[in-house]
Scaffold this motif. Structure first.
Motif, short mmCIF file in Angstrom:
data_model
loop_
_atom_site.label_atom_id
_atom_site.label_comp_id
_atom_site.label_asym_id
_atom_site.label_seq_id
_atom_site.Cartn_x
_atom_site.Cartn_y
_atom_site.Cartn_z
N ALA A 123 1.20 -1.38 -0.09
CA ALA A 123 -0.34 0.34 -0.11
C ALA A 123 0.89 1.35 -0.20
O ALA A 123 0.44 2.45 -0.91
CB ALA A 123 -1.19 -0.21 1.06
N ILE A 124 2.40 1.14 0.68
CA ILE A 124 2.56 2.62 0.76
C ILE A 124 3.68 2.74 -0.80
O ILE A 124 3.40 3.95 -1.05
CB ILE A 124 3.75 1.80 1.47
CG1 ILE A 124 3.84 1.56 2.91
CG2 ILE A 124 4.88 2.86 1.17
CD1 ILE A 124 3.33 3.53 3.85
N LEU A 125 3.76 1.60 -1.63
CA LEU A 125 4.85 1.61 -2.73
C LEU A 125 3.35 1.86 -3.92
O LEU A 125 3.46 3.05 -4.61
CB LEU A 125 5.37 0.65 -3.16
CG LEU A 125 6.16 0.09 -2.08
CD1 LEU A 125 6.60 -1.52 -2.62
CD2 LEU A 125 7.28 0.76 -1.78
N GLU A 126 1.94 1.49 -3.85
CA GLU A 126 0.56 1.96 -4.56
C GLU A 126 0.92 3.96 -4.59
O GLU A 126 0.07 4.07 -5.04
CB GLU A 126 -0.34 0.53 -3.81
CG GLU A 126 -1.69 1.69 -5.15
CD GLU A 126 -2.47 0.67 -5.04
OE1 GLU A 126 -3.90 1.10 -4.51
OE2 GLU A 126 -2.35 -0.65 -4.85
N LEU A 157 11.90 -9.90 6.10
CA LEU A 157 12.74 -10.65 5.07
C LEU A 157 11.60 -9.99 3.42
O LEU A 157 12.71 -9.18 2.68
CB LEU A 157 13.43 -11.55 4.50
CG LEU A 157 14.35 -11.96 5.54
CD1 LEU A 157 14.88 -12.93 5.44
CD2 LEU A 157 15.92 -10.88 5.79
N ARG A 158 10.63 -10.32 3.04
CA ARG A 158 10.25 -9.87 1.98
C ARG A 158 9.81 -8.75 1.97
O ARG A 158 10.05 -8.12 0.58
CB ARG A 158 8.75 -10.95 1.97
CG ARG A 158 9.37 -12.49 1.87
CD ARG A 158 8.11 -13.61 1.53
NE ARG A 158 6.74 -12.75 2.52
CZ ARG A 158 6.60 -14.46 3.06
NH1 ARG A 158 8.04 -15.23 3.86
NH2 ARG A 158 6.05 -14.03 4.32
N VAL A 159 9.77 -7.98 3.16
CA VAL A 159 9.30 -6.38 3.18
C VAL A 159 10.74 -5.40 2.44
O VAL A 159 10.40 -4.58 2.23
CB VAL A 159 9.07 -6.49 4.49
CG1 VAL A 159 8.91 -4.50 4.66
CG2 VAL A 159 7.26 -6.52 5.32
N ARG A 160 11.57 -6.25 3.05
CA ARG A 160 12.96 -5.43 2.86
C ARG A 160 13.32 -5.48 1.17
O ARG A 160 13.43 -4.79 0.59
CB ARG A 160 14.45 -6.09 3.81
CG ARG A 160 14.41 -5.56 4.93
CD ARG A 160 15.30 -6.18 6.01
NE ARG A 160 15.51 -5.43 7.15
CZ ARG A 160 16.46 -5.92 7.69
NH1 ARG A 160 17.45 -5.83 6.93
NH2 ARG A 160 16.24 -5.15 8.70
N ALA A 161 12.62 -7.13 0.56
CA ALA A 161 12.98 -7.16 -0.60
C ALA A 161 12.34 -6.43 -1.86
O ALA A 161 12.72 -5.37 -2.84
CB ALA A 161 12.56 -8.84 -1.29
N GLY A 165 13.23 -3.27 -4.45
CA GLY A 165 13.13 -3.98 -5.29
C GLY A 165 12.90 -2.13 -5.93
O GLY A 165 11.91 -2.64 -6.91
N GLN A 166 12.49 -1.15 -5.20
CA GLN A 166 11.93 0.05 -5.73
C GLN A 166 13.23 0.91 -5.77
O GLN A 166 13.51 1.18 -4.93
CB GLN A 166 10.54 -0.18 -5.63
CG GLN A 166 9.96 -0.24 -4.23
CD GLN A 166 10.43 1.49 -3.39
OE1 GLN A 166 10.27 2.01 -3.83
NE2 GLN A 166 11.19 1.51 -2.48
N SER A 167 12.90 2.89 -6.21
CA SER A 167 13.61 3.64 -6.46
C SER A 167 12.75 4.01 -5.75
O SER A 167 13.34 5.53 -5.20
CB SER A 167 14.27 3.97 -6.98
OG SER A 167 13.45 3.95 -8.30
N LYS A 168 11.24 4.58 -5.76
CA LYS A 168 10.48 5.62 -5.74
C LYS A 168 10.45 5.94 -4.43
O LYS A 168 10.23 7.26 -4.65
CB LYS A 168 9.01 5.79 -6.62
CG LYS A 168 7.71 6.66 -7.02
CD LYS A 168 6.77 6.15 -7.08
CE LYS A 168 5.91 7.44 -7.19
NZ LYS A 168 4.95 7.08 -7.92
N THR A 169 9.90 5.11 -3.32
CA THR A 169 9.88 5.85 -2.37
C THR A 169 11.29 5.14 -1.79
O THR A 169 11.73 3.89 -1.64
CB THR A 169 9.04 4.43 -1.34
OG1 THR A 169 7.67 4.85 -2.01
CG2 THR A 169 8.17 5.16 0.08
N GLY A 170 11.33 6.63 -0.61
CA GLY A 170 12.49 6.25 0.43
C GLY A 170 12.44 5.21 1.52
O GLY A 170 11.11 5.10 1.99
N TRP A 171 13.45 4.94 1.65
CA TRP A 171 12.60 3.91 3.20
C TRP A 171 13.76 3.67 4.14
O TRP A 171 15.11 4.28 3.85
CB TRP A 171 12.25 2.11 2.79
CG TRP A 171 13.48 1.57 2.15
CD1 TRP A 171 13.55 2.02 0.43
CD2 TRP A 171 14.92 1.41 2.29
NE1 TRP A 171 14.40 0.96 -0.23
CE2 TRP A 171 15.70 0.56 1.12
CE3 TRP A 171 15.59 0.81 3.66
CZ2 TRP A 171 16.26 -0.18 1.45
CZ3 TRP A 171 15.67 -0.23 3.38
CH2 TRP A 171 17.11 -0.77 2.07
#
Length: 324
Positions: A123-126, A157-161, A165-171
């Protein structure tokens, strides 16, 4: 040359211009969520910027006196109450709420159904959130790896992946070690004050890093308002890194009297897990007994690098009330 300049102009135009502090949504208002909100509200570098806390609608509309007092406390710190259900709302429903904020800090993890952290991240990424600090407070899951005794860690670990796997959202992932209060939960096993029993998980000279909830809140606010070059990475914080032997010595010094000492090594905990395969606390203890990703040198922590002193175990023990 013109095409290069036009491309650079397009990139610059996509960078959000922000005056003052970012708008921040905190997911959850438990011990950690409250500590984060208090630290954000009081941070000296905060210059405006909306604060909000996501709660279930039933919690916002509650008639329960304790919950009403909690809601009033949140509002007294300058935060609004935003309805949302992390467990039951869909990805798009959550994304619609998340899209209204620059930064989201997740302080809700215990007790949520399996898969919820993945859903929140999706949801964060969307929503295209600018910055996300996920529910990764704890140990270094990269070092722990998949297939640990605590199966919930595989989801981390899946959350980290997803984030990598993207660059739009900083984390920013904040590894805190063990919440210091957790050390004194009898179910976890290390310090049982009532039974006057001290235990080592794995071996007595093994290390573990510890941070109080209040200090986790302080460092979350520091990262939110003074990020520096911290982005798209895992950082480490700790109030202390100690051996189980030192834990035992400090507890004995603080409270006096006779104590029983026990070693819960990996073999012992494996046996306990066979007897109670669904016991979450035994799973947690087993991961600490394995000793991977649960401790780091204080020099490695972002608080040490920034000269921010956090509370150590000896100080924490002094603040604890006595017991009979």
């Amino acid at each position: 040359m013109f095409s290069i300049l036009r491309m650079r102009s397009t990139i610059i135009n996509r960078i959000p211009i922000m005056s003052g502090s970012p708008s921040i949504l905190i997911l959850g208002a438990g011990e950690l969520g409250t500590a984060v909100l208090e630290a954000l509200s009081a941070h000296p570098k905060r210059t405006g910027g909306k604060l909000a806390v996501l709660l279930r609608q039933s919690t916002i509309a509650t008639q329960d006196s304790a919950k009403k007092a909690q809601n009033e406390r949140i509002q007294s710190l300058g935060a609004e109450l935003v309805p949302g259900d992390l467990a039951n709302d869909s990805i798009s429903q959550l994304a619609e709420v998340f899209a209204r904020y620059h930064t989201i800090i997740s302080c809700s993890g215990f007790g949520l159904p399996a898969g919820t952290q993945i859903k929140i991240t999706q949801a964060i990424l969307e929503a295209g959130v600018q910055r996300y600090i996920p529910w990764q407070w704890g140990i270094d899951y990269d070092v722990v790896g998949t297939g640990s005794a605590q199966d919930l860690f595989d989801e981390q670990l899946r959350v980290r992946a997803l984030l990598r796997g993207q660059s739009k959202t900083g984390w920013v992932i904040v590894s805190t070690g063990l919440f210091m209060s957790f050390l004194f939960l009898p179910e976890f096993g290390v310090v049982d004050l009532k039974a006057r029993t001290l235990r080592a998980l794995g071996k007595w000279d093994a290390e573990l890093s510890l941070t109080t909830s209040k200090d986790i809140g302080r460092m979350a606010a520091e990262i939110a308002y003074e990020p520096g070059d911290v982005s798209h990475q895992v950082v480490y914080i700790a109030g202390d890194t100690v051996t189980y032997e030192k834990v035992a010595g400090l507890v004995e010094k603080r409270f006096g009297g006779q104590w029983t000492k026990e070693l819960w090594d990996e073999e012992t905990l494996s046996g306990k897990l066979r007897e109670k395969p669904g016991d979450g606390m035994i799973k947690y203890a087993s991961v600490w007994a394995a000793g991977r990703g649960v401790a780091w040198d204080m020099e490695k922590t972002i608080n040490a690098q920034r000269g921010i002193e956090l509370q150590g175990l000896e100080s924490y023990l002094k603040d604890m009330p006595g017991f009979k």
